[in-house]
Design an enzyme around this catalytic site. Structure first.
Site, short mmCIF file in Angstrom:
data_model
loop_
_atom_site.label_atom_id
_atom_site.label_comp_id
_atom_site.label_asym_id
_atom_site.label_seq_id
_atom_site.Cartn_x
_atom_site.Cartn_y
_atom_site.Cartn_z
N SER A 122 0.83 -1.22 0.00
CA SER A 122 0.00 0.00 0.00
C SER A 122 0.86 1.26 0.00
O SER A 122 1.97 1.25 0.57
CB SER A 122 -0.88 0.01 1.25
OG SER A 122 -1.61 1.22 1.34
N TYR A 176 -1.39 -0.57 10.29
CA TYR A 176 -1.68 -1.04 8.92
C TYR A 176 -0.44 -0.84 8.03
O TYR A 176 0.02 -1.77 7.36
CB TYR A 176 -2.88 -0.27 8.36
CG TYR A 176 -3.17 -0.57 6.90
CD1 TYR A 176 -3.63 -1.83 6.51
CD2 TYR A 176 -2.97 0.40 5.92
CE1 TYR A 176 -3.88 -2.11 5.17
CE2 TYR A 176 -3.21 0.13 4.59
CZ TYR A 176 -3.67 -1.13 4.22
OH TYR A 176 -3.92 -1.40 2.90
N1 NAP Z 1 -8.82 -0.18 -1.27
C1 NAP Z 1 -7.74 0.53 -1.04
O1 NAP Z 1 -7.78 1.78 -1.03
C2 NAP Z 1 -6.40 -0.14 -0.87
C3 NAP Z 1 -5.25 0.65 -0.93
C4 NAP Z 1 -4.00 0.05 -0.76
C5 NAP Z 1 -3.89 -1.31 -0.57
N2 NAP Z 1 -5.05 -2.06 -0.49
C6 NAP Z 1 -4.87 -3.50 -0.29
O2 NAP Z 1 -5.49 -4.20 -1.34
C7 NAP Z 1 -5.84 -5.51 -0.90
C8 NAP Z 1 -7.25 -5.83 -1.33
O3 NAP Z 1 -8.15 -4.97 -0.69
P1 NAP Z 1 -9.42 -4.34 -1.43
O4 NAP Z 1 -9.24 -2.86 -1.45
O5 NAP Z 1 -9.69 -5.05 -2.68
O6 NAP Z 1 -10.55 -4.58 -0.31
P2 NAP Z 1 -11.67 -5.73 -0.14
O7 NAP Z 1 -12.63 -5.65 -1.29
O8 NAP Z 1 -12.17 -5.57 1.23
O9 NAP Z 1 -10.82 -7.05 -0.33
C9 NAP Z 1 -10.09 -7.64 0.72
C10 NAP Z 1 -10.24 -9.13 0.60
O10 NAP Z 1 -9.47 -9.75 1.60
C11 NAP Z 1 -10.18 -10.89 2.01
N3 NAP Z 1 -9.80 -11.27 3.38
C12 NAP Z 1 -9.89 -10.55 4.51
N4 NAP Z 1 -9.50 -11.29 5.57
C13 NAP Z 1 -9.16 -12.51 5.06
C14 NAP Z 1 -8.68 -13.72 5.61
N5 NAP Z 1 -8.49 -13.86 6.93
N6 NAP Z 1 -8.43 -14.76 4.79
C15 NAP Z 1 -8.63 -14.65 3.47
N7 NAP Z 1 -9.09 -13.55 2.88
C16 NAP Z 1 -9.33 -12.49 3.66
C17 NAP Z 1 -11.66 -10.56 1.91
O11 NAP Z 1 -12.43 -11.72 1.57
P3 NAP Z 1 -13.25 -12.59 2.65
O12 NAP Z 1 -13.82 -11.62 3.64
O13 NAP Z 1 -14.27 -13.29 1.82
O14 NAP Z 1 -12.23 -13.54 3.23
C18 NAP Z 1 -11.68 -9.59 0.74
O15 NAP Z 1 -12.06 -10.23 -0.46
C19 NAP Z 1 -5.62 -5.52 0.62
O16 NAP Z 1 -4.40 -6.17 0.91
C20 NAP Z 1 -5.51 -4.04 0.96
O17 NAP Z 1 -4.72 -3.83 2.11
C21 NAP Z 1 -6.28 -1.52 -0.66
#
Ligand code: NAP
Length: 243
Positions: free
Chosen positions: A142, A155
């Site tokens: 991130s 985080y």
């Molecule tokens: N959105 C942003 O602004 C942003 C910015 C920088 C980095 N990121 C990173 O991008 C990645 C994806 O996030 P996103 O933005 O796409 O959000 P998201 O839609 O909330 O996706 C996160 C995913 O992680 C899964 N997850 C959470 N806990 C888990 C566990 N214990 N085991 C397996 N899966 C798990 C969830 O699926 P289940 O609940 O079905 O398990 C969900 O599908 C993350 O690593 C996040 O830190 C996001």
């Protein structure tokens, strides 16, 4: 092997947001995708959508806080498609809050999912990549780790730990393995759903100019499609408007 066509790609957190967009894009470009997350109904629906479009997808319930589940994900890739070419460790949680609130359980969850979850993926895939003589780790970190701001220290710490471990892995990997970290800025996903209202209010302002998850998926596809000898180490993808 180069390009995306025919590669076997496992994705954690594949049921929503960046993981879902990545699985869809790579499957559209000919990858066989293996989907992992806890909400199996989402994985089932996504796999069906990919198959209906003529692609290949398998799924398995994967909680990345459980080492055995990562072995299961990698095992499914080998059982169904004979190999694993890429592991996209994308599952993550952003339970941001002021340190003064001492939300120790949230800190632990971020460490368990964002950091240990990636390590368990390495533990499951590295021996397979060694046996094959090739393989590619793609870890979603991130911009929170590049520009540290209040509320995000734990985080950002988990994400920077993955950044550091990824660089060490790259150096140990030798010439057969590739390691990529992708640092998204604000991306419009379900990511903020579990944040407390104070944190969410701050983040919601950033989200006004957030990227579509497809932008991050395209960055991941860029890293995956390079020829074997080309390791794209570090990609930052943020909205133009993000400070
Ligand atoms: N959105 C942003 O602004 C942003 C910015 C920088 C980095 N990121 C990173 O991008 C990645 C994806 O996030 P996103 O933005 O796409 O959000 P998201 O839609 O909330 O996706 C996160 C995913 O992680 C899964 N997850 C959470 N806990 C888990 C566990 N214990 N085991 C397996 N899966 C798990 C969830 O699926 P289940 O609940 O079905 O398990 C969900 O599908 C993350 O690593 C996040 O830190 C996001």
């Amino acid at each position: 092997m180069s390009g995306i066509e025919g590669k076997v790609v496992a994705v954690t957190g594949a049921g929503s947001g960046i993981g879902e967009a990545t699985a869809l894009l790579l499957a559209e470009r000919g990858a066989k995708v293996v989907l992992g997350a806890r909400r199996t109904e989402r994985l089932e629906a996504l796999a069906a959508r990919i198959e209906r479009a003529g692609g290949h997808a398998a799924w398995i319930r994967t909680d990345v806080t459980r080492r055995a589940d990562l072995s299961g994900l990698v095992g499914l890739a080998r059982e169904r498609y004979g190999r694993l070419d890429v592991l996209v460790s994308n599952a993550g949680v952003g339970l941001i809050s002021p340190l003064d609130e001492l939300r120790v359980e949230d800190w632990e969850e971020m460490i368990d999912v964002n950091l240990k979850g990636v390590l368990y993926g390495i533990a499951a895939a590295l021996p397979v990549f060694r046996e094959q003589g090739s393989g590619h780790f793609v870890n979603t970190v991130s911009t929170a780790g590049l520009r540290v701001v209040p509320l995000q220290s734990v985080y950002a710490g988990t994400k920077n730990a993955v950044r550091t471990i990824s660089e060490g892995l790259r150096q140990e990997a030798g010439d057969g393995l590739r390691v990529t970290v992708v640092s998204p800025g604000a991306v419009r996903t379900d990511f903020t759903d579990r944040m407390d209202p104070q944190a969410r209010a701050r983040i919601d302002r950033m989200m006004e100019t957030a990227l579509s998850p497809d932008a991050v998926a395209r960055a991941i596809a860029f890293a995956v499609e390079q020829p074997d000898g080309v390791d794209v180490g570090d990609i930052v993808v943020r909205p133009t408007a993000q400070a």
